[in-house]
Scaffold this active site. Structure first.
Site, PDB file in Angstrom:
ATOM      1  N   LEU A 109       0.831  -1.197   0.000  1.00 32.90           N
ATOM      2  CA  LEU A 109       0.000   0.000   0.000  1.00 32.90           C
ATOM      3  C   LEU A 109       0.866   1.248   0.000  1.00 32.90           C
ATOM      4  CD1 LEU A 109      -2.818   1.380   0.467  1.00 32.90           C
ATOM      5  CD2 LEU A 109      -2.258   1.272   2.903  1.00 32.90           C
ATOM      6  N   HIS A 110       0.481   2.234  -0.802  1.00 32.23           N
ATOM      7  CA  HIS A 110       1.172   3.516  -0.787  1.00 32.23           C
ATOM      8  C   HIS A 110       0.232   4.617  -1.265  1.00 32.23           C
ATOM      9  CE1 HIS A 110       1.847   1.729  -4.749  1.00 32.23           C
ATOM     10  NE2 HIS A 110       1.912   2.964  -5.239  1.00 32.23           N
ATOM     11  N   VAL A 111       0.508   5.813  -0.817  1.00 34.97           N
ATOM     12  CA  VAL A 111      -0.265   7.002  -1.163  1.00 34.97           C
ATOM     13  C   VAL A 111       0.608   7.879  -2.048  1.00 34.97           C
ATOM     14  CG1 VAL A 111      -1.458   9.040  -0.257  1.00 34.97           C
ATOM     15  CG2 VAL A 111      -1.436   6.911   1.089  1.00 34.97           C
TER      16      VAL A 111
END
Length: 156
Positions: A109-111
């Site tokens: 997961l990454h933003v």
């Protein structure tokens, strides 16, 4: 050799885990106990950051409340850092949640935090899939590391 992360999960081939654990990139600009900030190697704009939990996990639903809070606090902190150092006029902030959502790295997961300026797209992006970035990645990394440190020292 397997890359380890704070939970000891196997994360072979994950560039986010490698950057955090092995410090194998000069693009890592900030970490907390639970999150990290790294410049995107293929940025849409100068200062394009990827913010991720340090634990190798694929989605928001698997984050603990403290991991989620830390990640969102890091997004907010990064907006302050980018605003103070690069002076963008706006931001695109997004998460591609799940492989079919279009993310190239669906297993960690990454933003995305992408600084934007009026007129920052031009004919090159539309006609030749080429983007002109006015500052090198190492220059941007050094600028942001300094900005993160100064803002953290000032108590944010």
């Amino acid at each position: 050799m397997a890359n380890a992360n704070p939970t000891g999960e196997n994360a072979d081939g994950c560039f986010l885990c490698a950057a955090d654990t092995d410090r194998t990139t000069d693009l890592l600009v900030h970490t907390t106990d639970l999150s990290l900030a790294i410049l995107n190697r293929f940025p849409y704009n100068s200062g394009h950051l990827l913010l991720a939990p340090r634990r190798h996990t694929p989605d928001l639903l698997s984050l603990s409340p403290s991991e989620l809070s830390d990640l969102m606090t890091e997004v907010q902190f990064s907006l302050q850092v980018l605003t103070g150092s690069l002076h963008p006029q706006g931001f695109n902030i997004g998460i591609n949640h799940g492989k079919v959502a279009g993310g190239s790295v669906s297993e960690h997961l990454h933003v995305h935090v992408i600084p934007r300026w009026e007129g920052d797209t031009n004919f090159l992006a539309a006609t030749s899939e080429t983007k002109v970035i006015s500052q090198s990645l190492p220059e941007t990394a050094n600028l942001l590391r300094t900005a993160y440190a100064k803002l953290a020292a000032a108590g944010r």
